[in-house]
Enzyme design. Structure first.
Site, PDB file in Angstrom:
ATOM      1  N   CYS A 380       0.839  -1.194   0.000  1.00 54.80           N
ATOM      2  CA  CYS A 380       0.000   0.000   0.000  1.00 54.80           C
ATOM      3  C   CYS A 380       0.883   1.257   0.000  1.00 54.80           C
ATOM      4  CB  CYS A 380      -0.967  -0.028   1.182  1.00 54.80           C
ATOM      5  SG  CYS A 380      -2.355   1.140   1.025  1.00 54.80           S
ATOM      6  N   HIS A 514      -3.567  -5.140   0.278  1.00 54.67           N
ATOM      7  CA  HIS A 514      -3.050  -5.686   1.537  1.00 54.67           C
ATOM      8  C   HIS A 514      -3.134  -7.213   1.517  1.00 54.67           C
ATOM      9  CE1 HIS A 514      -2.670  -1.948   3.961  1.00 54.67           C
ATOM     10  NE2 HIS A 514      -3.576  -1.502   3.104  1.00 54.67           N
ATOM     11  N   GLU A 516      -1.734  -9.303   3.317  1.00 55.41           N
ATOM     12  CA  GLU A 516      -1.669  -9.914   4.649  1.00 55.41           C
ATOM     13  C   GLU A 516      -3.048 -10.317   5.163  1.00 55.41           C
ATOM     14  OE1 GLU A 516      -1.527  -5.364   5.528  1.00 55.41           O
ATOM     15  OE2 GLU A 516      -0.977  -6.771   3.937  1.00 55.41           O
TER      16      GLU A 516
END
Length: 542
Positions: A380, A514, A516
Site C-alpha cells: 500500500c 493488503h 496480509e
C-alpha cells in the site's frame, strides 16, 4: 438452527478473548462442524476506520469492504471462514441505524429507548446472516462492568432466555493472577467478575481462566463452588509457546469437550488436529532463521501490524524457517539519514500507513533495498513510496511526491476521485467524509505475462483486499517503466496500478493492496511465501 456461544471477558482487558474465540472455532471445525464468528464492539465509533492505530490497533478489512476489529483477523486466520460486514457491529452503528429510523418516523411516534429498541437491534444483528452453520461464536468487546457494554450484555441475557439452554452457552474469559510475594494464585478477581455477570442476569457456563501457573485442585474447587460451575468447566488458559499452539493447548485442557458436553452433544467425532500439529511443528522446529526489517511509523504498538506479523510468520511456515522481525521507526532515517540499522536484515518491508510523518524515511529504506539488492516488499503506502523513489532516482523526476501530504510539482501519487465497484461508479473528493470512503474490500487485478508476480501467483487474474484513498498516477507509467519500474499488475480496465516490480533485482515488489489480510497459517499467501524464500537466499549471501 445454529447453537450460539457468547464469549465475554472480565477483570482486565487484553486477556485474549478474540484468540480464544478463534481457537474454539478452529477446534469445533476440527470435529467437522461449520462455524461463524462475530464481534460486538461497545465503542461509539461507527467502525474503527477513523481510529488511530495507537487507539485501536490494526483495522481489518473484509472482502465486502467492511473496516472491522482486528479480532476478525484472528477468526479468519484460524478458521479460514471469510468475515463479512455482518460479523462486526459497534454501538455507533447500532445507534446510527436507530436514529435514522427515528428520523424517518419508523417508530410511529413511540419513545425510543435502550430497551427494547437498542437491545432488539443488537439481538437482530447476532441472529442475522448466520448462514448454514452449526455454531455461531459471538465475542463481546471490553470487560463486564464497563458502562458502554451494558446494552450488549442485556441483549445477550435476553437471547440466552429466548434461545434456551440447549442453544446458548456463555463462556467467560477471566484472570487468575499469581502474587509472587505471597506465592499464591488469587481467585477473588474471577469470583468478583462472575458476580458482576450474575448481577446482570448472566450465569457463565464455562470459565476460561488465564493464568501463569497450573491451577491447583483446591483453587479449581473454590472457583467452581463460588462461581456456580462444574469443576470440569474451569478451564486453564496458560500462555502457549506460539499463537498456533493455542487450539492444541485448549483442546488438551478440555475446552471443546466441555462445550459439547454443555450442549449435550454426545456423538461428536474426535477432532482431526493433524493440520494444527503440522503448523506447531513448523513454528517450533524451524530449519533456520531470517531477519526482516519492518520500516513503519506505528512500531511502538505492534497490534497496528497484527495481520502483517502473522502473514510474515506464515511465510516462515511455508519455508520452514523462523522469521525474526526487526522493527524500525521510519522517522529515524529522516533524522540522520543513517541506514546502518538495515545492514543486517535479509529483507525489507514497508507496510501501509497514512500521513507525512516518516514518509521520507520510508523512501530512504526503499532506496537502500533497491541499490543494495536486498529483497523489498512494499504494501500500500510502501508501494507508493517505492514509486516515488524510482521516479526521483531512476526516472529523473526530482519533484515527485504525493498530494496526500504536500503539493508536489510532480504528483506521482494522487487522490482517487473515481473508480469502479462492480458495475457501480464510486466517486470521492477532498470534502468527502473520512470514514468508510476509501477504496475498500476485494478488487480484481490482471497480472502481466512474464512478470515475477504472475509466476508467484501462478495465474493471470487475482482478487485482493484494498484500503487506500491515494493511487499511483497511471500517466507516469511510460516514464517509470522506461527507467526500470515495471507496472506488472493493473485493474482490469488498465487504469489503476496494482503492482510494480523491478526485474533487475533479486526480489522487489510493491502492491497497492493488503495481501496480509488473506494469509492463513495453513495457506500462506504466495507473496509472503516468495518474499521469505528470497530473504532465505539473501541470508546465504551475507
Amino acid at each position: 438452527m445454529p447453537r450460539y456461544i457468547f464469549i465475554t471477558g472480565g477483570v482486565v482487558s487484553s486477556l485474549g478473548k478474540g484468540l480464544a474465540s478463534a481457537a474454539l472455532g478452529a477446534l469445533l471445525q476440527a470435529r467437522g462442524y461449520k462455524v461463524r464468528l462475530r464481534k460486538l464492539d461497545p465503542y461509539l465509533n461507527v467502525d474503527p476506520g477513523t481510529m488511530s492505530p495507537y487507539q485501536h490497533g490494526e483495522v481489518y478489512v473484509t472482502d465486502d469492504g467492511a473496516e472491522t476489529d482486528l479480532d476478525l483477523g484472528h477468526y479468519e486466520r484460524f478458521t479460514g471462514v471469510p468475515a463479512r460486514q455482518s460479523d462486526n457491529i459497534t454501538t455507533g452503528r447500532i445507534y446510527q441505524t436507530i436514529i435514522d429510523s427515528e428520523r424517518r418516523g419508523d417508530y410511529l411516534g413511540a419513545t425510543v429507548q435502550v430497551i427494547p429498541h437498542v437491545t432488539d437491534r443488537i439481538k437482530a444483528f447476532v441472529l442475522s446472516d448466520a448462514g448454514d452453520v452449526d455454531f455461531v461464536l459471538c465475542e463481546v468487546g471490553g470487560t463486564v462492568g464497563d458502562i458502554e457494554g451494558l446494552p450488549f450484555f442485556e441483549s445477550l441475557r435476553q437471547l440466552g432466555q429466548e434461545l434456551g439452554r440447549d442453544n446458548a452457552l456463555f463462556l467467560h474469559v477471566t484472570l487468575l493472577p499469581y502474587i509472587k510475594a505471597a506465592g499464591e494464585m488469587k481467585t477473588k478477581p474471577t469470583q468478583h467478575s462472575v458476580k458482576e455477570l450474575l448481577s446482570i442476569g448472566i450465569q457463565p457456563d464455562i470459565l476460561l481462566c488465564r493464568c501463569e501457573i497450573p491451577i491447583a485442585e483446591g483453587d479449581r474447587r473454590k472457583i467452581a463452588l463460588f462461581c456456580n460451575v462444574p469443576e470440569s468447566a474451569v478451564i486453564e488458559g496458560r500462555d502457549a509457546s506460539s499463537l498456533y499452539d493455542v487450539p492444541l493447548e485448549y483442546h488438551a485442557r478440555g475446552l471443546d469437550t466441555e462445550v459439547l458436553k454443555r450442549f449435550r452433544i454426545d456423538d461428536a467425532p474426535e477432532p482431526d488436529l493433524s493440520r494444527w500439529n503440522a503448523i506447531s511443528k513448523a513454528v517450533n522446529e524451524p530449519d533456520g532463521e531470517v531477519t526482516i526489517g519492518v520500516v513503519g511509523k506505528y512500531t511502538s504498538l505492534l497490534d497496528a501490524y497484527k495481520s502483517l506479523i502473522e502473514a510474515l510468520n506464515h511465510g516462515g511456515i511455508a519455508n520452514n524457517v523462523k522469521v525474526r522481525l526487526k522493527w524500525l521507526e521510519s522517522s529515524q532515517f529522516e533524522d540522520d539519514g543513517e541506514t546502518s540499522p538495515l545492514e543486517d536484515v535479509h529483507g525489507i518491508l514497508v507496510p501501509g500507513g497514512f500521513g507525512e510523518r516518516g514518509a521520507e524515511g520510508k523512501i530512504a529504506a526503499v532506496r537502500f533495498a533497491r541499490e543494495r539488492k536486498v529483497p523489498y516488499f512494499g504494501i500500500c503506502f510502501g508501494m507508493q513510496m517505492a514509486v516515488i523513489e524510482a521516479a526521483r532516482n531512476l526516472a529523473g523526476i526530482p519533484g515527485a511526491g504525493s498530494s496526500e501530504f504536500s503539493k508536489p510539482s510532480e504528483p506521482i501519487i494522487g487522490l482517487m476521485t473515481e473508480w469502479m465497484r462492480g458495475n457501480r461508479v464510486e466517486t470521492r473528493d477532498e470534502k468527502s467524509d473520512l470514514g468508510g470512503t476509501m477504496r475498500l474490500g476485494a478488487y480484481p487485478a490482471k497480472l502481466a505475462e512474464g512478470s515475477r508476480v504472475r509466476e508467484i501467483y501462478g495465474t493471470e487474474n487475482i482478487e485482493e483486499r484494498h484500503r487506500h484513498r491515494y493511487e499511483v498516477n497511471i500517466a507516469y507509467r511510460e516514464r517509470l517503466e522506461a527507467a526500470g519500474l515495471r507496472f506488472s499488475g493493473l485493474s482490469p480496465d488498465g487504469v489503476l496500478p496494482e503492482i510494480v516490480e523491478i526485474e533487475d533485482h533479486p526480489w522487489f515488489i510493491g502492491v497497492q493492496f493488503h495481501p496480509e489480510y488473506k494469509s492463513r497459517p495453513f495457506e500462506p499467501h504466495p507473496l509472503f511465501a516468495s518474499f521469505i524464500a528470497a530473504a532465505m537466499e539473501q541470508s546465504r549471501l551475507v
